[in-house]
Motif scaffolding. Structure first.
Motif, PDB file in Angstrom:
ATOM      1  N   ASN A 308     -48.274  -0.907 -10.732  1.00  0.00           N
ATOM      2  CA  ASN A 308     -49.629  -0.300 -11.022  1.00  0.00           C
ATOM      3  C   ASN A 308     -50.805  -1.411 -11.527  1.00  0.00           C
ATOM      4  O   ASN A 308     -52.012  -1.569 -10.924  1.00  0.00           O
ATOM      5  CB  ASN A 308     -49.455   0.973 -11.649  1.00  0.00           C
ATOM      6  CG  ASN A 308     -50.790   1.796 -11.761  1.00  0.00           C
ATOM      7  OD1 ASN A 308     -51.854   1.589 -11.163  1.00  0.00           O
ATOM      8  ND2 ASN A 308     -50.826   2.822 -12.450  1.00  0.00           N
ATOM      9  N   ASN A 309     -50.279  -1.946 -12.860  1.00  0.00           N
ATOM     10  CA  ASN A 309     -51.334  -2.547 -13.554  1.00  0.00           C
ATOM     11  C   ASN A 309     -51.485  -4.158 -13.102  1.00  0.00           C
ATOM     12  O   ASN A 309     -52.149  -4.846 -13.495  1.00  0.00           O
ATOM     13  CB  ASN A 309     -51.083  -2.450 -14.721  1.00  0.00           C
ATOM     14  CG  ASN A 309     -51.668  -1.312 -15.548  1.00  0.00           C
ATOM     15  OD1 ASN A 309     -51.360   0.038 -15.095  1.00  0.00           O
ATOM     16  ND2 ASN A 309     -52.662  -1.299 -16.461  1.00  0.00           N
ATOM     17  N   SER A 310     -50.468  -4.348 -12.471  1.00  0.00           N
ATOM     18  CA  SER A 310     -50.458  -5.911 -12.028  1.00  0.00           C
ATOM     19  C   SER A 310     -51.294  -6.319 -11.213  1.00  0.00           C
ATOM     20  O   SER A 310     -51.537  -7.494 -10.635  1.00  0.00           O
ATOM     21  CB  SER A 310     -48.902  -6.395 -11.714  1.00  0.00           C
ATOM     22  OG  SER A 310     -48.475  -5.819 -10.484  1.00  0.00           O
ATOM     23  N   VAL A 311     -52.135  -5.289 -10.375  1.00  0.00           N
ATOM     24  CA  VAL A 311     -53.041  -5.644  -9.247  1.00  0.00           C
ATOM     25  C   VAL A 311     -54.427  -5.963 -10.289  1.00  0.00           C
ATOM     26  O   VAL A 311     -55.488  -6.439  -9.412  1.00  0.00           O
ATOM     27  CB  VAL A 311     -53.212  -4.391  -8.364  1.00  0.00           C
ATOM     28  CG1 VAL A 311     -51.830  -4.001  -7.606  1.00  0.00           C
ATOM     29  CG2 VAL A 311     -53.945  -3.230  -9.013  1.00  0.00           C
ATOM     30  N   THR A 312     -54.406  -5.453 -11.247  1.00  0.00           N
ATOM     31  CA  THR A 312     -55.841  -5.269 -11.869  1.00  0.00           C
ATOM     32  C   THR A 312     -56.585  -6.652 -11.872  1.00  0.00           C
ATOM     33  O   THR A 312     -57.783  -6.668 -12.015  1.00  0.00           O
ATOM     34  CB  THR A 312     -55.752  -4.830 -13.345  1.00  0.00           C
ATOM     35  OG1 THR A 312     -54.981  -5.418 -14.090  1.00  0.00           O
ATOM     36  CG2 THR A 312     -55.610  -3.321 -13.362  1.00  0.00           C
ATOM     37  N   ALA A 313     -55.855  -7.829 -12.023  1.00  0.00           N
ATOM     38  CA  ALA A 313     -56.816  -9.070 -12.066  1.00  0.00           C
ATOM     39  C   ALA A 313     -56.669  -9.782 -10.763  1.00  0.00           C
ATOM     40  O   ALA A 313     -57.622 -10.646 -10.280  1.00  0.00           O
ATOM     41  CB  ALA A 313     -56.075  -9.976 -13.080  1.00  0.00           C
ATOM     42  N   SER A 314     -55.341  -9.601  -9.999  1.00  0.00           N
ATOM     43  CA  SER A 314     -55.345 -10.101  -8.583  1.00  0.00           C
ATOM     44  C   SER A 314     -56.243  -9.637  -7.584  1.00  0.00           C
ATOM     45  O   SER A 314     -56.856 -10.310  -6.633  1.00  0.00           O
ATOM     46  CB  SER A 314     -53.960 -10.164  -8.252  1.00  0.00           C
ATOM     47  OG  SER A 314     -53.455  -8.697  -7.869  1.00  0.00           O
ATOM     48  N   THR A 315     -56.867  -8.453  -7.851  1.00  0.00           N
ATOM     49  CA  THR A 315     -57.937  -7.839  -6.956  1.00  0.00           C
ATOM     50  C   THR A 315     -59.299  -8.662  -7.208  1.00  0.00           C
ATOM     51  O   THR A 315     -59.910  -8.551  -6.122  1.00  0.00           O
ATOM     52  CB  THR A 315     -58.426  -6.474  -7.115  1.00  0.00           C
ATOM     53  OG1 THR A 315     -58.313  -6.224  -8.775  1.00  0.00           O
ATOM     54  CG2 THR A 315     -57.193  -5.418  -6.814  1.00  0.00           C
ATOM     55  N   PHE A 316     -59.329  -9.445  -8.078  1.00  0.00           N
ATOM     56  CA  PHE A 316     -60.418 -10.153  -8.353  1.00  0.00           C
ATOM     57  C   PHE A 316     -60.357 -11.663  -7.599  1.00  0.00           C
ATOM     58  O   PHE A 316     -61.241 -12.205  -7.495  1.00  0.00           O
ATOM     59  CB  PHE A 316     -60.718 -10.587  -9.727  1.00  0.00           C
ATOM     60  CG  PHE A 316     -61.152  -9.343 -10.296  1.00  0.00           C
ATOM     61  CD1 PHE A 316     -62.600  -8.986 -10.455  1.00  0.00           C
ATOM     62  CD2 PHE A 316     -60.565  -8.613 -11.392  1.00  0.00           C
ATOM     63  CE1 PHE A 316     -63.177  -7.932 -11.025  1.00  0.00           C
ATOM     64  CE2 PHE A 316     -61.045  -7.536 -11.962  1.00  0.00           C
ATOM     65  CZ  PHE A 316     -62.303  -7.246 -11.858  1.00  0.00           C
ATOM     66  N   ILE A 317     -59.174 -11.929  -7.066  1.00  0.00           N
ATOM     67  CA  ILE A 317     -58.896 -13.281  -6.459  1.00  0.00           C
ATOM     68  C   ILE A 317     -59.784 -13.450  -5.152  1.00  0.00           C
ATOM     69  O   ILE A 317     -60.369 -14.269  -5.026  1.00  0.00           O
ATOM     70  CB  ILE A 317     -57.429 -13.600  -6.137  1.00  0.00           C
ATOM     71  CG1 ILE A 317     -56.683 -13.569  -7.440  1.00  0.00           C
ATOM     72  CG2 ILE A 317     -57.173 -14.828  -5.123  1.00  0.00           C
ATOM     73  CD1 ILE A 317     -55.157 -13.757  -7.364  1.00  0.00           C
ATOM     74  N   PRO A 318     -59.592 -12.546  -4.065  1.00  0.00           N
ATOM     75  CA  PRO A 318     -60.540 -12.805  -2.764  1.00  0.00           C
ATOM     76  C   PRO A 318     -62.059 -12.468  -3.352  1.00  0.00           C
ATOM     77  O   PRO A 318     -62.678 -13.096  -2.503  1.00  0.00           O
ATOM     78  CB  PRO A 318     -59.914 -11.449  -2.049  1.00  0.00           C
ATOM     79  CG  PRO A 318     -59.202 -10.415  -3.000  1.00  0.00           C
ATOM     80  CD  PRO A 318     -58.709 -11.135  -4.020  1.00  0.00           C
ATOM     81  N   MET A 319     -62.292 -11.630  -4.191  1.00  0.00           N
ATOM     82  CA  MET A 319     -63.862 -11.446  -4.694  1.00  0.00           C
ATOM     83  C   MET A 319     -64.420 -12.821  -5.233  1.00  0.00           C
ATOM     84  O   MET A 319     -65.299 -13.366  -4.883  1.00  0.00           O
ATOM     85  CB  MET A 319     -63.948 -10.239  -5.673  1.00  0.00           C
ATOM     86  CG  MET A 319     -65.352 -10.096  -5.909  1.00  0.00           C
ATOM     87  SD  MET A 319     -65.657  -8.925  -7.163  1.00  0.00           S
ATOM     88  CE  MET A 319     -66.260 -10.072  -8.456  1.00  0.00           C
ATOM     89  N   LEU A 320     -63.480 -13.486  -6.402  1.00  0.00           N
ATOM     90  CA  LEU A 320     -64.172 -14.462  -7.046  1.00  0.00           C
ATOM     91  C   LEU A 320     -64.252 -15.924  -6.108  1.00  0.00           C
ATOM     92  O   LEU A 320     -65.117 -16.491  -6.051  1.00  0.00           O
ATOM     93  CB  LEU A 320     -63.337 -14.860  -8.299  1.00  0.00           C
ATOM     94  CG  LEU A 320     -63.496 -14.006  -9.254  1.00  0.00           C
ATOM     95  CD1 LEU A 320     -62.478 -14.470 -10.372  1.00  0.00           C
ATOM     96  CD2 LEU A 320     -64.810 -14.172  -9.959  1.00  0.00           C
ATOM     97  N   THR A 321     -62.861 -16.066  -5.425  1.00  0.00           N
ATOM     98  CA  THR A 321     -62.884 -17.038  -4.498  1.00  0.00           C
ATOM     99  C   THR A 321     -63.525 -17.275  -3.106  1.00  0.00           C
ATOM    100  O   THR A 321     -64.148 -18.272  -2.661  1.00  0.00           O
ATOM    101  CB  THR A 321     -61.360 -17.641  -4.084  1.00  0.00           C
ATOM    102  OG1 THR A 321     -60.765 -16.364  -3.547  1.00  0.00           O
ATOM    103  CG2 THR A 321     -60.687 -17.793  -5.643  1.00  0.00           C
ATOM    104  N   LEU A 322     -63.749 -16.086  -2.759  1.00  0.00           N
ATOM    105  CA  LEU A 322     -64.268 -15.983  -1.151  1.00  0.00           C
ATOM    106  C   LEU A 322     -65.606 -15.080  -1.049  1.00  0.00           C
ATOM    107  O   LEU A 322     -66.023 -14.732  -0.025  1.00  0.00           O
ATOM    108  CB  LEU A 322     -63.257 -15.432  -0.145  1.00  0.00           C
ATOM    109  CG  LEU A 322     -61.854 -16.292  -0.161  1.00  0.00           C
ATOM    110  CD1 LEU A 322     -60.705 -15.517   0.275  1.00  0.00           C
ATOM    111  CD2 LEU A 322     -62.216 -17.539   0.650  1.00  0.00           C
ATOM    112  N   GLY A 323     -65.888 -14.238  -2.119  1.00  0.00           N
ATOM    113  CA  GLY A 323     -66.753 -13.143  -2.205  1.00  0.00           C
ATOM    114  C   GLY A 323     -66.342 -12.017  -1.365  1.00  0.00           C
ATOM    115  O   GLY A 323     -67.371 -11.167  -0.931  1.00  0.00           O
ATOM    116  N   ILE A 324     -65.012 -11.827  -1.080  1.00  0.00           N
ATOM    117  CA  ILE A 324     -64.722 -10.531  -0.392  1.00  0.00           C
ATOM    118  C   ILE A 324     -64.082  -9.643  -1.447  1.00  0.00           C
ATOM    119  O   ILE A 324     -63.028  -9.904  -2.016  1.00  0.00           O
ATOM    120  CB  ILE A 324     -63.567 -10.910   0.534  1.00  0.00           C
ATOM    121  CG1 ILE A 324     -64.310 -11.866   1.723  1.00  0.00           C
ATOM    122  CG2 ILE A 324     -63.142  -9.692   1.517  1.00  0.00           C
ATOM    123  CD1 ILE A 324     -63.211 -12.439   2.305  1.00  0.00           C
ATOM    124  N   PRO A 325     -64.657  -8.315  -1.444  1.00  0.00           N
ATOM    125  CA  PRO A 325     -64.171  -7.293  -2.639  1.00  0.00           C
ATOM    126  C   PRO A 325     -62.678  -6.811  -1.837  1.00  0.00           C
ATOM    127  O   PRO A 325     -62.895  -6.084  -0.758  1.00  0.00           O
ATOM    128  CB  PRO A 325     -65.471  -6.538  -2.675  1.00  0.00           C
ATOM    129  CG  PRO A 325     -66.106  -6.327  -1.666  1.00  0.00           C
ATOM    130  CD  PRO A 325     -65.847  -7.990  -0.911  1.00  0.00           C
TER     131      PRO A 325
END
Lengths: 501, 157
Positions: A308-325
């Motif tokens: 459950n909690n291991s998604v909390t930072a990785s959800t930022f990966i597409p947002m930070l790198t590609l601008g895709i939420p």
């Protein structure tokens, strides 16, 4: 290195640390209350952050996100009411441990597994954001369908011991997910002319009904079961401490759940509930004592919470790198970034490197503070086990009804929750497992939309699912899991037959 | 025999529900543009699966009721348990019906009082305190802090 040191100095400024702590406390409280969800809390806090410096504002939102994702497990463990849909996987074993007088164990494991999951996610975000984002973007409808099918095979794993009942629950879950407007065409199906049902069954109403209302019905039936503890509960008591044996069972589950959760978080559109259930199912499938699952297996709590909690930072990966939420929360956060003049995407790393470094440090500091605040909170939360049922259940029921009403803003869904409560009560009474139903309900739309979009793209050619390598791998894994679960069921059935003779 | 009935009941319910939904979906008019999988394809397949699973469970319950699981240990049935379950369901239904009429505060107070009594609370002071504190705290939290309106009382305008 200089950039990182400067970023660390900025993040640990008193104002920023205070904002993280405030966000964590708000998040944990909101997460623990059924019906109030993390996106709602982030959305409400968003305007407050506009007046703050960028990193302070983002710090508060990240605190709410991480705290809220964990907070759902507290009510799941203590009163069998998942504060968030993802925490329903934690409730399966966490609430059983509480009934057995081991609430402290479940709460501790839930916190530590969450923190480990978050830490792994933070590190992956910092070290591997770009390659993971590239790989995650290879996930289209075909891959999503195959991942959904693979995850659905967990229904067979979770049904071990009574395959027919488990499969029925799983099929019912997928079937319930098809009510309402068709996700692709918008045509009404199985809505029976009801305006309210055209949006489908509310997931929060389903989860709270299946857990909280059915639990209350079972409890009122055998009235008299009082609280397990009367005097002040101490976390230091042996019953509430995690033993070496507990860690021996939980460590492999956490080690598997964290990387799987990180990857699921990086794929847009999946999210924490899928990660929690997928990891719970995998933990059971690979456990040497699968019969303990659903009856208080500490590794069940560990796998669900780490996932459950291991998604909390990785959800930022597409947002930070590609601008895709990747989900609703990162979509709201994207708004917060843009209000502060920060445009996520490759240019963010080029034009605002100090901010990106500060954000990475912020994630790590938030995880560290989460451990401190969560640990302090455990001593308070656990006192809930002292509340007698005569007081606890009226409060739980009032909170459940109110939570569903505020989450959906209509009384129809409150009635739906009551209906699902009766369904959950009947399922418990007749020995049907509820986990397959919830998994089916979550994965149904992913599988259906993936299948139909894939077939539209491939003009009806079914070989598209084996021509895409990632999809082929998931489908093969699904077949292997099914065969393996079938073999275990057959061996178990034969053993039961022999012992009966 | 009891074991067979215990398993046959839900199996028959699943079979009946599957058949009902299958009949409804097969009579459903074709919708949307030409597609490889229509909006009703998956629900129809799933309803058929429910029929098959329900029939298999029914068959198993009728033919070999003792094979699939060891018989449950005899458990003392709580006195009046079913009546309390029905009363709790009636309270919940009544609460949902009363919410838009009497408003959140009054209907929640009555609901909390009724459920506390059903769960065996016989101390009037405790029940009254619960009836006051629980709705008031929830109302203040949701309406004042979260700014989420709760149902008002239609009867009071």
């Amino acid at each position: 290195m200089d950039v990182l040191l400067a970023a660390a100095a900025e993040v640990i400024a008193l104002q920023n640390v205070a904002m993280i702590a405030l966000g964590l406390v708000i998040g944990i409280v909101i997460g623990a209350i059924p019906g109030l969800n993390v996106p709602l809390a982030v959305a409400i806090a968003l305007p407050i952050t506009f007046k703050l410096a960028p990193i302070a504002g983002i710090a508060m939102l990240v605190g709410i996100y991480k705290g809220g994702t964990y907070g759902g497990s507290i009510s799941a463990v203590l009163i069998n009411v998942p504060g968030t849909p993802a925490a329903a996987a934690t409730a399966m074993d966490g609430s059983q441990l509480t009934r057995q007088g081991h609430a402290g164990k479940a709460l501790r494991m839930s916190l530590y597994a969450s923190i480990i999951g978050e830490l792994v996610s933070d590190i992956v975000l910092i070290m591997l954001a770009v390659p993971i984002a590239r790989f995650a973007l290879k996930f289209g409808p075909v891959e999503n369908f195959a991942l959904g099918v693979f995850s659905l095979t967990l229904i067979a794993v979770l049904s071990e011991g009574n395959m027919l009942k488990g499969l029925s629950a799983g099929v019912l879950g997928v079937f319930l997910s098809t009510f309402g407007l068709d996700p692709l065409t918008g045509d009404a199906r199985l809505a029976f002319g009801s305006q309210e049902l055209s949006a489908g069954w509310s997931f929060i109403a389903l989860v709270i009904g299946i857990f909280a209302v059915s639990e209350a019905l079972s409890m009122v039936e055998r009235r008299g079961a009082g609280p397990i503890e009367r005097s002040r509960v101490r976390l230091s008591d042996a019953a509430h401490r995690l033993s070496r044996e507990d860690w021996r069972h939980a460590a492999p589950a956490i080690a598997r759940a964290a990387p799987i959760g990180v990857f699921i978080g990086a794929v847009p559109g999946l999210g924490s509930a899928i990660s929690a259930y997928l990891n719970y199912g995998i933990a059971r499938a690979l456990s040497r004592r699968p019969e303990r699952f659903g009856k208080g297996a500490i590794e069940g709590v560990a796998a669900a919470e780490a996932g459950n909690n291991s998604v909390t930072a990785s959800t930022f990966i597409p947002m930070l790198t590609l601008g895709i939420p990747g989900d609703v929360i990162t979509a709201i956060m994207l708004g917060a970034f843009m209000v502060h003049g920060l445009v996520p995407g490759p240019q963010l790393f080029r034009d605002n490197a100090p901010f990106v470094a500060a954000f990475f440090v912020l994630m790590l500091v938030t995880t560290a503070l989460h451990l401190v605040i969560g640990r302090i909170g455990l001593g308070l939360f656990i006192q809930a086990v002292r509340v007698p049922n005569q007081v606890l259940y009226p409060v739980v029921l009032a909170l459940s009804f109110t939570g569903v009403y505020v989450a959906t803003n209509n009384l129809f869904d409150v009635g739906v929750m009551l209906g699902f409560g009766v369904l959950g009560y009947a399922m418990n009474k007749f020995g049907f497992p509820v986990a397959p139903l919830l998994i089916g309900f979550i994965l149904g739309p992913i599988v259906e939309v993936g299948l139909r979009q894939s077939l539209i793209i491939a003009r009806g050619d079914l070989t598209v699912f084996v021509r895409h390598p990632i999809s082929a791998v998931f489908l093969v894994l699904g077949v292997v899991a099914l065969v393996w679960a079938g073999a275990r069921e057959w061996r178990g059935g034969a053993a039961r037959g022999a012992s009966a003779r | 025999m009891l074991r067979a009935l215990h398993d046959a009941g839900p199996a028959a319910a699943i079979l009946a529900a599957g058949l009902g939904f299958l009949a409804y979906l097969l009579a459903f008019p074709a919708q949307g543009v030409s597609q490889h999988v229509s909006p009703t394809t998956l629900p129809t397949v799933l309803a058929a699966c429910l029929v098959v699973l329900g029939a298999l469970m029914l068959l198993r319950a009728v033919r070999r009721p003792r094979d699939d699981a060891p018989p449950e240990a005899p458990r003392a049935r709580p006195h009046g348990g079913n009546a309390r379950v029905l009363l709790l369901l009636a309270s919940c239904g009544g609460y949902v019906a009363l919410l838009p009429l009497a408003g959140y505060l009054l209907s929640t107070a009555l609901f909390v009082g009724a459920t506390a009594w059903l769960f065996g609370n016989r101390r009037p002071l405790s029940i009254v305190l619960l009836m006051i504190i629980v709705p008031a705290v929830l109302l203040v939290f949701f309406e004042k802090f979260m700014i989420i309106p709760l149902p008002g009382a239609a009867l009071l305008g």
